[in-house]
Enzyme design. Structure first.
Site, PDB file in Angstrom:
ATOM      1  N   CYS A  45      -9.983  -6.274  -1.523  1.00  0.00           N
ATOM      2  CA  CYS A  45      -9.151  -5.323  -0.789  1.00  0.00           C
ATOM      3  C   CYS A  45      -9.897  -4.677   0.374  1.00  0.00           C
ATOM      4  O   CYS A  45      -9.309  -3.892   1.114  1.00  0.00           O
ATOM      5  CB  CYS A  45      -8.605  -4.256  -1.730  1.00  0.00           C
ATOM      6  SG  CYS A  45      -9.818  -3.515  -2.823  1.00  0.00           S
ATOM      7  N   THR A  79       0.828  -1.207   0.000  1.00  0.00           N
ATOM      8  CA  THR A  79       0.000   0.000   0.000  1.00  0.00           C
ATOM      9  C   THR A  79       0.862   1.256   0.000  1.00  0.00           C
ATOM     10  O   THR A  79       0.594   2.211  -0.742  1.00  0.00           O
ATOM     11  CB  THR A  79      -0.935   0.001   1.219  1.00  0.00           C
ATOM     12  OG1 THR A  79      -1.859  -1.085   1.097  1.00  0.00           O
ATOM     13  CG2 THR A  79      -1.708   1.303   1.322  1.00  0.00           C
ATOM     14  N   ALA A 113       5.287  -7.995  -0.861  1.00  0.00           N
ATOM     15  CA  ALA A 113       5.972  -9.257  -0.599  1.00  0.00           C
ATOM     16  C   ALA A 113       5.047 -10.326  -0.037  1.00  0.00           C
ATOM     17  O   ALA A 113       5.205 -11.510  -0.336  1.00  0.00           O
ATOM     18  CB  ALA A 113       7.142  -9.023   0.354  1.00  0.00           C
TER      19      ALA A 113
END
Length: 378
Positions: A323, A72, A198
Site C-alpha cells: 500500500c 480508501t 472496484a
C-alpha cells in the site's frame, strides 16, 4: 517481448464487462439521478440496478450498500464513522498490525483527536493472534475493531469468522476490509461494516464500497450531503459505478474457475523460486491464502533495484509495502510478521495472466537476482 502485468492486487486490468457497461452508461447515465425528469430517472434506474447487483453478490440488502469515491474513502468513512457512532461505548480502535495504510491513517486521525488505538500482533505467516484479538476487543471502552479479510501483501487469509465471534461476544462491531478478496473468494459473515475497491476486481478506479449492516451505529465524519443516504459526499460517478457493479458480478461468476487456475500458478511460483533462487524467503501461508498472491524476499538484494530490473525485462511487480510501494519503504506487514523485508517482490495474478508469462518470469528471475547480487559483491 510482451509485458507481463503481475500487480492485480493494486489494480486489476479492466474486465471486459466493465468496459462494456461503462460505455453504455456514458450514453444513458450522465444525468443527475437525484432529479425527477426523464433523463434523471434513467440514471436513477441504473444506480438502483448497480446497487442491487452488488448487494446480490455480497448477500446484503441494497440499502446497506454505499458507493464512495475510492476504496480508501470507503475505509476512512467506515473507520471514522464507526468510531463516531460508538462514542458512548468508548474511544478505542482495535486493529491488526497488518491493516492497509488507509486504516492506519484513519487510526492516526482518531488518536490525534484524543482516541486510542490497540494493535494486535500477527504470527510469522501473517495471521492475527486470536487470543490477543479476543483480549483486545473485550477490553472496556472498545468502540470498533478492524480486520483485513486477507493480507494484500502476502495473501494470508485472516480468521474472520473467529474474530467476528469474539467481537459479537464483546458487543463490538467489526469492520472487514475486503478490498483484495471481493470477487475472488467468499468473505465470511459476522461483520457489521465492510469495504472494497472496484479497481482491485477489474472495475474502474474511483469507485469504492462501504457496506453498513442495518442496526449498526454509524455517524458520518464529514459534512452533511444528500446523496448516498448521507453516507458519502459528492455526485456519484454513475458510469463508473455501473461498470464496477457489472465487473463484480462477472468476476464473482468466474471466481471458482479462476481461483483454481491462478492458485496452481502461484504454487508453481512458490516451488520454483524456492528451488532456483538461493537465500530467498517465501512468505505467507502456503495453503490458507488468496489464490492469486505470492510474495518472496531475496537476501542481499535491494528492492528498488530488483523492481527496476524486472521492469526492464517486462515484468510489472510490486516491491516494498503493497500500500506504499511508491515510497519503497520497508513493508509494515512484513516487519510485523518478523520476516525478511529487503528484496521483496509481490506477484498478484489476474484473469489475463498466462502460464507462459509465469514460466518466463521463473526462467529469468534467478539470473536477474544473481546479477544484482554480483553488483554489490555478494
Amino acid at each position: 517481448m510482451p509485458a507481463a502485468y503481475f500487480d492485480a492486487a493494486t489494480a486489476a486490468p479492466p474486465h471486459p464487462a466493465a468496459r462494456e457497461a461503462l460505455l453504455a452508461a456514458l450514453d444513458d447515465g450522465w444525468a443527475d439521478p437525484g432529479k425527477l425528469y426523464t433523463q434523471a430517472r434513467r440514471s436513477r434506474r441504473l444506480l438502483d440496478a448497480a446497487r442491487a447487483t452488488v448487494a446480490e453478490v455480497l448477500g446484503v440488502r441494497p440499502d446497506e450498500v454505499t458507493f464512495t469515491a475510492s476504496g480508501t474513502a470507503a475505509v476512512h468513512a467506515a473507520v471514522l464513522g464507526g468510531l463516531a457512532g460508538r462514542r458512548r461505548a468508548g474511544a478505542a480502535l482495535v486493529r491488526s498490525a497488518i491493516e492497509h495504510s488507509a486504516v492506519l491513517h484513519a487510526g492516526q486521525r482518531h488518536t490525534a483527536a484524543g482516541g486510542t488505538e490497540v494493535e494486535v500482533p500477527v504470527d510469522r505467516l501473517g495471521r492475527v493472534d486470536l487470543d490477543a484479538w479476543r483480549a483486545a476487543v473485550a477490553a472496556p471502552g472498545t468502540a470498533l475493531a478492524c480486520l483485513i479479510s486477507a493480507s494484500h501483501e502476502v495473501g494470508t487469509v485472516q480468521p474472520v469468522v473467529e474474530a467476528a465471534a469474539a467481537c459479537a461476544e464483546a458487543g463490538v462491531p467489526l469492520l472487514v476490509d475486503a478490498a483484495v478478496s471481493l470477487g475472488r473468494v467468499p468473505v465470511p459473515g459476522g461483520w457489521q461494516l465492510l469495504t472494497g475497491s472496484a479497481r482491485k476486481w477489474g472495475g474502474p478506479p474511483g469507485v469504492g464500497l462501504m457496506v453498513l449492516r442495518k442496526g449498526t451505529r454509524w455517524v458520518s465524519p464529514y459534512p452533511a450531503d444528500d446523496r448516498e443516504s448521507g453516507r458519502a459526499a459528492g455526485a456519484p460517478d454513475l458510469p463508473a459505478i455501473v461498470a464496477a457493479a457489472a465487473s463484480l458480478h462477472a468476476v464473482h461468476a468466474e471466481s471458482a474457475a479462476e481461483a483454481a487456475r491462478l492458485s496452481a500458478l502461484v504454487d508453481r511460483v512458490r516451488a520454483t523460486v524456492a528451488a532456483t533462487v538461493p537465500d530467498v524467503e517465501i512468505v505467507g501461508d502456503p495453503v490458507d491464502r488468496l489464490p492469486h498472491v505470492v510474495t518472496f524476499s531475496c537476501l542481499y538484494v535491494d528492492g528498488e533495484a530488483l523492481l527496476s530490473a524486472l521492469d526492464r525485462r517486462g515484468f510489472a511487480v510490486s516491491s516494498g509495502s503493497a500500500c506504499t510501494s511508491s515510497t519503497l519503504v520497508p513493508s509494515h506487514v512484513l516487519a510485523a510478521m518478523g520476516v525478511l523485508t529487503h528484496g521483496n517482490v509481490r506477484l498478484s495474478l489476474h484473469r489475463g495472466t498466462t502460464a507462459e508469462q509465469v514460466d518466463r518470469f521463473l526462467a529469468e528471475l534467478p539470473g536477474i537476482v544473481a546479477a544484482l547480487r554480483a553488483e554489490v559483491g555478494m
